[in-house]
Design an enzyme around this catalytic site. Sequence first.
Site, PDB file in Angstrom:
ATOM      1  N   LYS B 134       0.847  -1.189   0.000  1.00  0.00           N
ATOM      2  CA  LYS B 134       0.000   0.000   0.000  1.00  0.00           C
ATOM      3  C   LYS B 134       0.886   1.243   0.000  1.00  0.00           C
ATOM      4  CE  LYS B 134      -4.060   1.629   2.608  1.00  0.00           C
ATOM      5  NZ  LYS B 134      -4.861   1.375   3.830  1.00  0.00           N
ATOM      6  N   SER B 209      -9.644   0.901   2.912  1.00  0.00           N
ATOM      7  CA  SER B 209      -8.779   1.740   2.128  1.00  0.00           C
ATOM      8  C   SER B 209      -7.674   0.982   1.396  1.00  0.00           C
ATOM      9  CB  SER B 209      -8.139   2.795   3.026  1.00  0.00           C
ATOM     10  OG  SER B 209      -7.301   2.203   3.984  1.00  0.00           O
ATOM     11  N   SER B 233     -10.009  -1.541   6.867  1.00  0.00           N
ATOM     12  CA  SER B 233      -9.280  -1.221   5.636  1.00  0.00           C
ATOM     13  C   SER B 233      -8.410  -2.340   5.077  1.00  0.00           C
ATOM     14  CB  SER B 233      -8.416   0.027   5.857  1.00  0.00           C
ATOM     15  OG  SER B 233      -9.225   1.185   5.786  1.00  0.00           O
TER      16      SER B 233
END
Lengths: 549, 549
Positions: B134, B209, B233
């Site tokens: 990420k 996310s 997330s």
Amino acid sequence: MSIQRWERQAQRGRDILNESIPKQWLASTSSLPPATEKNVIDFPRKSGLLSERELWITDLSATKLVIEMRNGNLKAEETVIAFLKRAVLGHQLLNFATEFMADEAISRAKELDSYFERTGKLIGPLHGVPISIKEHIGLKNRTCNTGYVAWVDKVATEDAHLVRLLANAGAVFHVRTNQPQSLMHLCCSNNITGATLNPYNRTLTPGGSSGGEGASTGFKCAPLGIGTDIGGSIRVPAAFCGSYGFRPTSMRVPMAGIQVAAIGQETIHGVVGPLASSSVEDLELFQKAVMDQEPWDDETSLVPVPWKTVAPSREMTVAIMWDDGVVRPHPPVVRALKLAKEKLLKAGIKVIDWEPFKHDHGWKIISSLYYPDSAALQRKVIRESGEPVLPLTQWVFDFSRAQSLTHPEAWELQLERDVYRDEYNALIKSRGVDFILSPAYPGVAAVYGESHYWNYTAIWNVLDLPSVVFPSGLTVDSTLDTLTEQDKKYQPRSEVDEREWAKYQGPERYEGAPVALQIAGRHFKDEETLAAAKWVDAIIKDDSKQSKL
Amino acid sequence: MSIQRWERQAQRGRDILNESIPKQWLASTSSLPPATEKNVIDFPRKSGLLSERELWITDLSATKLVIEMRNGNLKAEETVIAFLKRAVLGHQLLNFATEFMADEAISRAKELDSYFERTGKLIGPLHGVPISIKEHIGLKNRTCNTGYVAWVDKVATEDAHLVRLLANAGAVFHVRTNQPQSLMHLCCSNNITGATLNPYNRTLTPGGSSGGEGASTGFKCAPLGIGTDIGGSIRVPAAFCGSYGFRPTSMRVPMAGIQVAAIGQETIHGVVGPLASSSVEDLELFQKAVMDQEPWDDETSLVPVPWKTVAPSREMTVAIMWDDGVVRPHPPVVRALKLAKEKLLKAGIKVIDWEPFKHDHGWKIISSLYYPDSAALQRKVIRESGEPVLPLTQWVFDFSRAQSLTHPEAWELQLERDVYRDEYNALIKSRGVDFILSPAYPGVAAVYGESHYWNYTAIWNVLDLPSVVFPSGLTVDSTLDTLTEQDKKYQPRSEVDEREWAKYQGPERYEGAPVALQIAGRHFKDEETLAAAKWVDAIIKDDSKQSKL
């Protein structure tokens, strides 16, 4: 002049105390030393008010009390009565108690004796050990004023988690002890039960905020006591009163049921931990008795790090911090550090000097994080009753910020705190150091009202390192601790340094005061730190039995 | 119309991405499916763009990749090339990457191969395993925009701590992945590289996310990925994309070097953890590889709880939470829970129903504690560039508080949080439950922009329980998942319930979407929770080899 409302409220707090005192053990006023007699530490023996057996009992460590009980040489009932008698006398001399719990304590001790008679076994590792408790640690159905007049009528609905665990282990709670207004003095005075005094010199403070515990363990009114510490509040009273004190790493020892004004605040974690009258071993006994019950299984803000047994080892590097780079320690403290260095080297321990790393930065962080709301909650509780703000309360309100921090400002400080912790930790590792030996305070017990400088203890709070305070065995010496010509010429590095240095003047102000030292270990190495403290304590005191461990 | 400054800044972010794409592996536009083709999960095989060996490699779990490398059947270089090819294709279809790191990855893989040739040994437990990251997890000398246009030029000065540990263990980082503006959508869209799509249905969100990681592992562009989770997330993207995802207990896995707007905030701890393409076993592999390096020894905000090996056991009680009492789950999710119950019972596991305990209260606490400063920092970063506030960013700003909390208000919520945790924990214990099996979300992957309800995952954040998301093996079925007459008459309990229920309408909207489940265990019982998830996953999928473990 009319009596104000807050004074009537405060009187109710004093009534609770006065009604609780077991009157049969009160010494007559005529048998007590005059208020001008500073040092009362030997009064229990000299006065003849306690029997030889009571003196023998109250001189024993918790560890030894349990051994004597296991061997059938001692009963819990006579034990708690001996400590209660000594505590009543101690209270008459030092004003350290907020409430006696004699009936419940004796009744619990009898239960323990009958359990032992019935089963031949102790109920737990603290079987029959009398423990004194700082007042703000909640006890079911008892008031919990936390040093605030407004809270004199506040009653706890249950025992604090830690109290339940200690009770499971066999502890007997016999007396609750005093604390300062706001809990944020390194001293011990409030508007309810007043000021607690130092048993070695009644013009000096017992330290704080667990000052009642300092007096209790220092005067041997209890072999173990429970204090709390967010900037030195366990260690400073232990240092000032000649006791032992331990600040554990945070999030290990149960905090549920301990009252403070800003409950839920996490910017700096307060901790709860033991003080002991006689030995590091007793601090271990306390910690192990609690931690072996796995408190994290119920209190989920604790971390599940079990207590481990650590074999003491001579293979350690002790770094001595002579000065934190901000405030110069007083002559008696330096003398104790020199003695320690000499003895440790003689014992074959590796000793190096510790150069402090940004302690002023550490202080900036922690002092800003104590009251991000500008102490709004503490001020509110004080305002509620209308009680006066005491000078050392004002002091902490002032050195913390006058203005509230925004959340982002507080988060930035929290980040700085974590970065500082990681940096300090990396430094300890890279220097190959296991433990840092240092002062616990710039000097010995402060003159009442003068305990201003926190950062010999608070530094280990901001860094969250376990740390132990223990007596060096020295007391202030009228010959050895005078200021040299060089001392007199000392040019302070700052106003703070100047203020603290000017307080010393000479040994006379601190007559009789014990000199303590502090040893800190790495984050979460509580067990190792206590093991090292046991060793260092024994070496410094030439206790050959211990130091051969 | 002139191009605004923020658009030029955003373009620089896209340039970084575009320049990084290894052009040799780009499929020609004509060979790609039309944008109207929703489900592209089988495209790598059907298109013929990957070789049989590349398909075999990219279908392997991380655990199996390491075994094949240890046996000499596979080299790290061909492994990372296969995953890079699949990732480039995946990016063309799903827009999940923010930066490729092909050269460095291949060069590192070659080093690993030569190490293996030289020594006959693997360098560590993740030898040669490609891992996607990420974007907001810092990589030295690379930009770290965290989804904000204003930060497009912000460069990390060092690798995040976790990245260093994974690299030590032999991981190869080949692609960085997308995240939403503010990091607080259960969706994945920002003003820099745009919106990432779901591989099973490109009209649906991959979740967020860590949506780029959902797409990456779902499409098998990497066997393992790194996500972060403060409300779901990691788990929601895993659930939406048919992957596996793990939210560890907080303060175990290293967070240093991960960028967020409110760094230093602690009201709710975010965590970092793995997503995996193929198995719970890979989540364990990742966690063990990290934790065995004792990250707490350097990052002092972590707690020293070593990773333990847990023997899976059938002796467990699984409680099924059919509904959180606030939002009714959609038919495909209920079907998966029913299947799970049936299979678990058949396998001899003790199964009971879980009655949820005040989940609305839990949501009130966590949603208030996300932004005690009313998202001032996040708003500020958005304002700095002038980029538009995206709808789901506005959504989270709105459901959190419009007004800032005072510090005392935040502390009161923190106290409520701790009390709620203790109460929930006591309930799990008193009901004799080991694990709670539940939905991961009210439905399957949401239609783009509709992922509004967080609390099937956020509840385990506020309670800080470890939780695993895994695919049930089912996908939305046009026959089985239609609304019954009774469903159509459902009277929602609240506006929120009504909003979420109205979204379902029928299986058509969610064609092809996988159905996930979630299993949560007790605080700090990460190892036990993963072991249970492995077992439950195998039982539900009738994997006899696994379930006989």
